[in-house]
Design a protein around this motif. Structure first.
Motif, PDB file in Angstrom:
ATOM      1  N   ALA A   1       3.108 -11.790   7.482  1.00 47.60           N
ATOM      2  CA  ALA A   1       2.454 -12.184   6.234  1.00 47.60           C
ATOM      3  C   ALA A   1       3.000 -13.519   5.731  1.00 47.60           C
ATOM      4  CB  ALA A   1       2.661 -11.100   5.173  1.00 47.60           C
ATOM      5  N   ILE A   2       4.330 -13.687   5.808  1.00 46.92           N
ATOM      6  CA  ILE A   2       4.942 -14.952   5.376  1.00 46.92           C
ATOM      7  C   ILE A   2       4.482 -16.097   6.272  1.00 46.92           C
ATOM      8  CG2 ILE A   2       7.131 -16.188   5.151  1.00 46.92           C
ATOM      9  CD1 ILE A   2       8.404 -13.496   4.382  1.00 46.92           C
TER      10      ILE A   2
ATOM     11  N   GLN B   1       6.033  -7.941   7.234  1.00 45.18           N
ATOM     12  CA  GLN B   1       6.338  -8.934   6.208  1.00 45.18           C
ATOM     13  C   GLN B   1       6.520 -10.317   6.814  1.00 45.18           C
ATOM     14  OE1 GLN B   1       8.318  -6.572   7.238  1.00 45.18           O
ATOM     15  NE2 GLN B   1      10.396  -7.307   7.539  1.00 45.18           N
ATOM     16  N   TRP B   2       7.087 -10.391   8.010  1.00 43.94           N
ATOM     17  CA  TRP B   2       7.283 -11.701   8.645  1.00 43.94           C
ATOM     18  C   TRP B   2       5.949 -12.333   9.021  1.00 43.94           C
ATOM     19  CZ3 TRP B   2      11.616 -13.223   7.206  1.00 43.94           C
ATOM     20  CH2 TRP B   2      12.756 -12.430   7.233  1.00 43.94           C
TER      21      TRP B   2
END
Length: 378
Positions: A285-286, A282-283
């Motif tokens: 992707a952000i 997720q990091w």
């Protein structure tokens, strides 16, 4: 809804591109347990061919450019490439669970330039009749090479310090174990040769380690690496010789085919290390969504300075922002794989191809061209 539909259409088109298609194909066959292997010698030859071609084309473009007008934009391109690496080093690397070497490699890939994104930006400019300097496309090696070199050097400094710190900890543990051994009757323990507390020892070792880490040998070793050597050799030959006939007859026809094999290898390697990425995906992707837009805005601001200082065209300003928003799909992955072998390709390739490139093309190109048209009068 029209904007979202256009974004999804362009995103789907990116998924159908040959480069990304072969990468996904490598991931799929590796996921199904295929025993397909590409010999390492063939992989190294493909990397050499691709980087030589990129360097030769970049050198020819620079040789044919007006160097006086190109100076300030080229300087800004180099500054942006280096700055992007440090932004990633002190943002992405500090997020929970993200390995520092993976973050540095990811930042290096986003600091380097995508040839396909650059070509897409030029195509849009020409389709809309927006003027830009003929040499503007030659800005990419000024951003690409400093970003890759900076990422490799920063990663080398970090890993060197980590190795020294681990060695210091091991030495301290050995000394503590020796100090706890019983003293024979009538004997006297010798005076300690090391600091009496663990904290004092750590402080001493940190100071010694910081003094021992020399940047120039690391830079020299990085520049002598196989990937960067090929890239810089091609750039020098493009500048100093006339390699156009060799490029057109030999390198250009083979380029896309060799790139497809390289992406297949990258896909298989990415799958082999995918479990490491799942914990912190997720990091990435952000970061991959925000970084292209942030990097493009930084370059756009510097391009505006060049516009007011030297008359840099609206199309040139937009193109500088586009290459800053891009992430390398050609020179970056093999260079980082060779220069930062401890980094996880799933992290930097996945972040770039899955999120970064679609954002740069679908959002970045129309955004920066629109800004240039709005802020700079014809």
């Amino acid at each position: 809804m029209d904007f979202l539909s256009e974004f999804l259409t362009k995103f789907g088109a990116q998924l159908q591109s040959p480069t990304l298609g072969f990468l996904i194909g490598g991931i799929i066959i590796a996921a199904f347990g295929s025993r397909l292997q590409i010999p390492d010698a063939i992989y190294k030859f493909i990397v050499f061919m691709l980087l030589m071609k990129v360097g030769l084309k970049g050198g020819v473009a620079i040789r044919n450019a007006d160097l006086a007008q190109m100076l300030l934009p080229a300087l800004f391109a180099a500054v942006v490439g280096i700055l992007i690496v440090f932004i990633g080093r002190y943002t992405l690397a500090n997020l929970p669970g993200v390995k520092t070497t993976d973050a540095i490699a990811t930042a290096g890939l986003f600091g380097a330039v995508s040839g396909s994104t650059l070509a897409a930006g030029i195509t849009v400019l020409e389709a809309q009749g927006i003027t830009y300097e003929p040499w503007a496309g030659a800005l990419y090696p000024f951003m690409d090479i400093p970003a890759l070199v900076t990422a490799i050097v920063v990663a080398s400094i970090y890993t060197s310090k980590q190795k020294q710190r681990r060695a210091a900890e091991e030495n301290l543990s050995k000394q503590e174990a020796l100090s706890k051994q019983p003293v024979a009757a009538g004997g006297y323990p010798s005076e300690p040769e090391y600091p009496t507390t663990r904290q004092e020892y750590r402080n001493q070792q940190r100071g010694a380690a910081s003094n021992r880490v020399e940047i120039w040998p690391i830079v020299k070793e990085s520049l002598q690496g196989s990937a960067l050597s090929a890239l810089l050799l091609g750039l020098a030959l493009g500048l100093l010789t006339r390699p156009e006939s060799v490029v057109d007859s030999f390198y250009e026809p083979l380029f896309r085919g060799l790139l497809s094999i390289l992406m297949l290898v990258m896909g298989m390697e990415a799958w082999s290390r995918i479990n490491e990425l799942r914990k912190v995906a997720q990091w990435y992707a952000i970061y991959a969504f925000v970084a292209p837009l942030l990097h493009g805005f930084i370059a756009f601001g510097l391009g505006m300075i060049a516009h007011y200082a030297t008359g840099f065209s609206p199309g040139g300003v937009a193109l500088l922002a586009v290459i800053a928003a891009s992430s390398s799909d050609i020179s970056g992955p093999p260079t980082l794989r060779a220069g930062i072998p401890s980094a996880n390709p799933s992290a930097y390739i996945g972040a770039s191809t899955a999120v970064g490139t679609p954002v740069a093309i679908a959002l970045g190109i129309p955004l920066y061209i629109g800004l240039a048209q709005t802020l700079i009068s014809s």
